[in-house]
Design an enzyme around this catalytic site. Structure first.
Site, mmCIF file in Angstrom:
data_model
loop_
_atom_site.group_PDB
_atom_site.id
_atom_site.type_symbol
_atom_site.label_atom_id
_atom_site.label_comp_id
_atom_site.label_asym_id
_atom_site.label_seq_id
_atom_site.Cartn_x
_atom_site.Cartn_y
_atom_site.Cartn_z
ATOM 1 N N GLY A 10 44.997 47.821 98.967
ATOM 2 C CA GLY A 10 45.710 47.466 97.735
ATOM 3 C C GLY A 10 46.499 46.169 97.886
ATOM 4 N N ILE A 59 43.861 60.771 99.986
ATOM 5 C CA ILE A 59 44.930 61.381 100.798
ATOM 6 C C ILE A 59 45.164 62.846 100.426
ATOM 7 C CG2 ILE A 59 46.151 59.264 101.437
ATOM 8 C CD1 ILE A 59 48.154 59.914 99.142
ATOM 9 N N SER A 124 60.661 52.606 96.670
ATOM 10 C CA SER A 124 60.867 51.600 95.631
ATOM 11 C C SER A 124 62.329 51.561 95.215
ATOM 12 C CB SER A 124 60.007 51.977 94.421
ATOM 13 O OG SER A 124 60.375 51.223 93.298
ATOM 14 N N TYR A 148 57.295 58.684 88.052
ATOM 15 C CA TYR A 148 56.914 57.875 89.218
ATOM 16 C C TYR A 148 58.105 57.724 90.169
ATOM 17 C CZ TYR A 148 56.296 53.605 91.959
ATOM 18 O OH TYR A 148 56.272 52.696 92.995
ATOM 19 N N LYS A 152 58.904 59.114 94.232
ATOM 20 C CA LYS A 152 59.403 58.348 95.388
ATOM 21 C C LYS A 152 60.645 59.035 95.964
ATOM 22 C CE LYS A 152 56.368 55.049 95.476
ATOM 23 N NZ LYS A 152 55.362 55.049 96.526
ATOM 24 N N ASN A 197 51.238 44.895 83.575
ATOM 25 C CA ASN A 197 52.527 45.396 83.085
ATOM 26 C C ASN A 197 53.670 44.559 83.626
ATOM 27 O OD1 ASN A 197 51.512 47.744 81.795
ATOM 28 N ND2 ASN A 197 51.197 48.644 83.833
ATOM 29 N N ASN A 198 53.448 43.936 84.777
ATOM 30 C CA ASN A 198 54.549 43.255 85.465
ATOM 31 C C ASN A 198 54.584 41.769 85.132
ATOM 32 O OD1 ASN A 198 53.614 45.515 87.866
ATOM 33 N ND2 ASN A 198 55.701 45.504 87.077
HETATM 34 P P1 NAD Z 1 48.018 49.229 94.830
HETATM 35 O O1 NAD Z 1 47.630 50.148 93.724
HETATM 36 O O2 NAD Z 1 47.554 47.819 94.774
HETATM 37 O O3 NAD Z 1 47.557 49.846 96.229
HETATM 38 C C1 NAD Z 1 47.491 51.217 96.460
HETATM 39 C C2 NAD Z 1 46.232 51.480 97.284
HETATM 40 O O4 NAD Z 1 46.153 52.877 97.532
HETATM 41 C C3 NAD Z 1 44.948 51.083 96.555
HETATM 42 O O5 NAD Z 1 44.080 50.417 97.455
HETATM 43 C C4 NAD Z 1 44.355 52.411 96.101
HETATM 44 O O6 NAD Z 1 42.939 52.360 96.028
HETATM 45 C C5 NAD Z 1 44.853 53.343 97.187
HETATM 46 N N1 NAD Z 1 45.019 54.732 96.729
HETATM 47 C C6 NAD Z 1 45.630 55.163 95.608
HETATM 48 N N2 NAD Z 1 45.593 56.503 95.556
HETATM 49 C C7 NAD Z 1 44.953 56.918 96.677
HETATM 50 C C8 NAD Z 1 44.599 58.190 97.200
HETATM 51 N N3 NAD Z 1 44.880 59.311 96.535
HETATM 52 N N4 NAD Z 1 43.954 58.247 98.377
HETATM 53 C C9 NAD Z 1 43.643 57.126 99.073
HETATM 54 N N5 NAD Z 1 43.952 55.891 98.612
HETATM 55 C C10 NAD Z 1 44.591 55.788 97.435
HETATM 56 O O7 NAD Z 1 49.604 49.297 94.929
HETATM 57 P P2 NAD Z 1 50.609 48.331 95.692
HETATM 58 O O8 NAD Z 1 51.257 47.466 94.678
HETATM 59 O O9 NAD Z 1 49.970 47.717 96.850
HETATM 60 O O10 NAD Z 1 51.696 49.410 96.133
HETATM 61 C C11 NAD Z 1 51.597 50.075 97.377
HETATM 62 C C12 NAD Z 1 52.702 51.101 97.477
HETATM 63 O O11 NAD Z 1 53.962 50.468 97.276
HETATM 64 C C13 NAD Z 1 52.629 52.209 96.422
HETATM 65 O O12 NAD Z 1 53.013 53.425 97.038
HETATM 66 C C14 NAD Z 1 53.653 51.799 95.388
HETATM 67 O O13 NAD Z 1 54.184 52.903 94.697
HETATM 68 C C15 NAD Z 1 54.701 51.128 96.255
HETATM 69 N N6 NAD Z 1 55.496 50.141 95.524
HETATM 70 C C16 NAD Z 1 54.855 49.114 94.874
HETATM 71 C C17 NAD Z 1 55.608 48.181 94.167
HETATM 72 C C18 NAD Z 1 54.928 47.059 93.430
HETATM 73 O O14 NAD Z 1 55.549 46.413 92.621
HETATM 74 N N7 NAD Z 1 53.663 46.749 93.677
HETATM 75 C C19 NAD Z 1 57.009 48.287 94.122
HETATM 76 C C20 NAD Z 1 57.620 49.335 94.813
HETATM 77 C C21 NAD Z 1 56.854 50.256 95.520
HETATM 78 C C1 UD1 Z 2 58.666 47.576 87.268
HETATM 79 C C2 UD1 Z 2 58.816 49.065 87.316
HETATM 80 C C3 UD1 Z 2 59.347 49.462 88.678
HETATM 81 C C4 UD1 Z 2 58.439 48.931 89.789
HETATM 82 C C5 UD1 Z 2 58.328 47.419 89.618
HETATM 83 C C6 UD1 Z 2 57.373 46.867 90.618
HETATM 84 C C7 UD1 Z 2 59.280 49.690 84.987
HETATM 85 C C8 UD1 Z 2 60.319 50.198 84.021
HETATM 86 N N1 UD1 Z 2 59.714 49.488 86.247
HETATM 87 O O1 UD1 Z 2 59.931 47.021 87.461
HETATM 88 O O2 UD1 Z 2 59.409 50.855 88.796
HETATM 89 O O3 UD1 Z 2 58.967 49.238 91.062
HETATM 90 O O4 UD1 Z 2 57.832 47.125 88.309
HETATM 91 O O5 UD1 Z 2 57.331 45.489 90.594
HETATM 92 O O6 UD1 Z 2 58.126 49.518 84.652
HETATM 93 N N2 UD1 Z 2 59.129 41.356 81.538
HETATM 94 C C9 UD1 Z 2 58.922 40.659 80.383
HETATM 95 N N3 UD1 Z 2 57.644 40.582 79.881
HETATM 96 C C10 UD1 Z 2 56.578 41.165 80.505
HETATM 97 C C11 UD1 Z 2 56.796 41.876 81.721
HETATM 98 C C12 UD1 Z 2 58.090 41.969 82.199
HETATM 99 O O7 UD1 Z 2 59.861 40.127 79.784
HETATM 100 O O8 UD1 Z 2 55.442 41.066 80.004
HETATM 101 C C13 UD1 Z 2 60.498 41.424 82.106
HETATM 102 C C14 UD1 Z 2 61.055 42.826 82.228
HETATM 103 O O9 UD1 Z 2 61.714 43.197 81.053
HETATM 104 C C15 UD1 Z 2 61.990 42.676 83.433
HETATM 105 C C16 UD1 Z 2 61.306 41.607 84.290
HETATM 106 O O10 UD1 Z 2 60.429 40.905 83.417
HETATM 107 O O11 UD1 Z 2 63.235 42.178 83.024
HETATM 108 C C17 UD1 Z 2 60.496 42.197 85.444
HETATM 109 O O12 UD1 Z 2 59.602 43.166 84.925
HETATM 110 P P1 UD1 Z 2 58.473 43.865 85.841
HETATM 111 O O13 UD1 Z 2 57.730 42.827 86.580
HETATM 112 O O14 UD1 Z 2 57.698 44.773 84.952
HETATM 113 O O15 UD1 Z 2 59.296 44.676 86.916
HETATM 114 P P2 UD1 Z 2 60.460 45.794 86.708
HETATM 115 O O16 UD1 Z 2 60.624 46.142 85.284
HETATM 116 O O17 UD1 Z 2 61.648 45.353 87.452
#
Ligand code: NAD
Ligand code: UD1
Length: 338
Positions: A10, A59, A124, A148, A152, A197-198
């Site tokens: 991932g 998993i 997270s 979600y 965690k 979404n981000n």
């Molecule tokens: P991602 O979705 O890109 O990676 C997750 C990986 O896990 C993928 O390769 C997916 O195929 C694999 N996976 C999912 N479910 C599985 C299962 N049941 N069995 C085996 N493999 C599985 O996500 P990421 O952004 O790399 O995030 C990794 C971890 O970090 C996650 O636990 C996520 O909740 C946590 N996290 C991510 C963020 C973020 O913004 N990306 C922020 C805080 C915490």
């Molecule tokens: C989101 C998740 C959080 C996760 C994190 C990972 C929610 C409520 N929270 O956080 O659980 O750990 O992503 O990175 O979804 N924004 C815009 N327009 C957009 C997208 C975002 O204005 O199209 C703004 C948001 O309002 C925020 C900031 O950008 O102020 C960051 O947003 P985002 O990247 O989605 O992260 P978080 O909301 O912090």
């Protein structure tokens, strides 16, 4: 060290596996590709010039996990695998509880089976919920606002109980703030399914012309310019925090939760400005209403990470934007081309 990495293909996992391979660790990746692509695995091999072992499995599948652990006999586990969409978790909460919590129980069982006693877990900043004070330090009360976030929280608790119940067990719970950016090679990066979404992937897709216009969710928050403020962390820095956590776990027992961020908040408008400077592209945006569940400000206290792990972030917002842009430019359709 022999390290079994769940979810290692991932976004965060792939960058971490690359650094682990470059540091000469022996790696087995366990991933079901539910949110990643075999192409990412191919690129990890290309960049590292190594052949990590890979098992395609879920998993939640105790037999597949147990076979993987018995075969590989890891010294430590990094556990990334799981579901991560806040919005989706309110629609299908049981899927989130089963996969994130149930899956972790299976991993801890498989670890016990082969006397593997060290784990680093992807938690997270979302576990904190609404800030009672800032910056968030690790002692801040946890009050997650989504299913979600609660998965965690519960996994943090269950891993802590697991460390208490046995001798020599060690766990590091890394509470990531907002991971962004891509590997300097522009060969690995973030490749969300469907419209992002981000914030950062949304901006890069507007910049490259895949999306028309960014919607800024609210400009009336109590922040410098009214837009939401977050602690963005470069994914390469985040990856290196896992290597530091593994070293820490090798000589400490017990369970530690540690924030991983830069300690600095950046607003949405500041991010757009930095991205425009890094890319030379103009980002079209409009202001819309607030997004449900968003908070005004979130940023980390990073003292514990430095004190315990000797780790701190190296990259700033410009490098984060630059690497995200290079990745998007070179891979406009993510891993689906080249
Ligand atoms: P991602 O979705 O890109 O990676 C997750 C990986 O896990 C993928 O390769 C997916 O195929 C694999 N996976 C999912 N479910 C599985 C299962 N049941 N069995 C085996 N493999 C599985 O996500 P990421 O952004 O790399 O995030 C990794 C971890 O970090 C996650 O636990 C996520 O909740 C946590 N996290 C991510 C963020 C973020 O913004 N990306 C922020 C805080 C915490
Ligand atoms: C989101 C998740 C959080 C996760 C994190 C990972 C929610 C409520 N929270 O956080 O659980 O750990 O992503 O990175 O979804 N924004 C815009 N327009 C957009 C997208 C975002 O204005 O199209 C703004 C948001 O309002 C925020 C900031 O950008 O102020 C960051 O947003 P985002 O990247 O989605 O992260 P978080 O909301 O912090």
């Amino acid at each position: 060290m022999r390290i079994l990495v769940t979810g290692g293909v991932g976004y965060i996992g792939s960058h971490t596996v690359l650094q682990l391979l470059r540091a000469d660790h022996e790696i087995l990746v366990f991933d079901n590709y539910s949110n990643s692509s075999p192409e990412a695995m191919r690129r990890i091999k290309h960049l590292s010039q190594r052949e990590p072992e890979m098992i395609i499995g879920d998993i939640q599948d105790s037999v597949a996990l147990s076979n993987a652990f018995r075969y590989f006999r890891p010294d430590a586990v990094i556990h990334f695998a799981g579901l991560k969409s806040v919005g989706e978790s309110s629609i299908v909460p049981l899927r989130y509880y089963a996969e994130n919590i149930g899956g972790t129980v299976e991993i801890l069982r498989a670890m016990d089976d082969v006397q593997c006693r060290r784990i680093v877990f992807s938690s997270s900043a979302t576990v904190y919920g609404v800030a009672r004070y800032l910056p968030f330090d690790e002692g801040h009360p946890r009050n997650p606002e989504s299913p979600y976030g609660r998965t965690k929280y519960f996994v943090e608790e269950l891993i802590k109980d697991w460390t208490v119940a046995g001798l020599d067990r060690s766990a590091v719970l890394l509470r990531y703030f907002n991971p962004v950016g891509a590997d300097a090679s522009a060969i690995l990066g973030e490749d969300p399914n469907g419209p992002p979404n981000n914030l950062m992937p949304y901006i890069t897709q507007v910049a490259v012309g895949r999306l028309a216009c960014l919607s800024i969710f609210g400009d009336n928050y109590e922040t410098r310019d009214g837009t939401g403020e977050r602690d963005y962390i470069h994914v390469e820095d985040l990856a290196s925090a896992h290597l530091a956590a593994l070293e820490f776990g090798a000589c400490h027992v017990g369970c530690e939760a540690i924030n991983i961020g830069t300690g600095h908040g950046v607003t949405v408008l500041e991010m757009i400005e930095a991205f425009e400077a890094a890319s030379g592209r103009k980002i079209r945006f409009k202001i819309v209403g607030r997004r449900d569940g968003d908070v005004a400000r979130s940023f980390a206290s990073v003292e514990k990470a430095y004190k315990k792990l000797g780790w701190k972030a190296r990259y700033g917002i410009y490098e984060m934007c630059r690497s995200a842009w290079n990745w998007q430019l070179r891979n406009p359709d993510g891993y689906r081309q080249l």
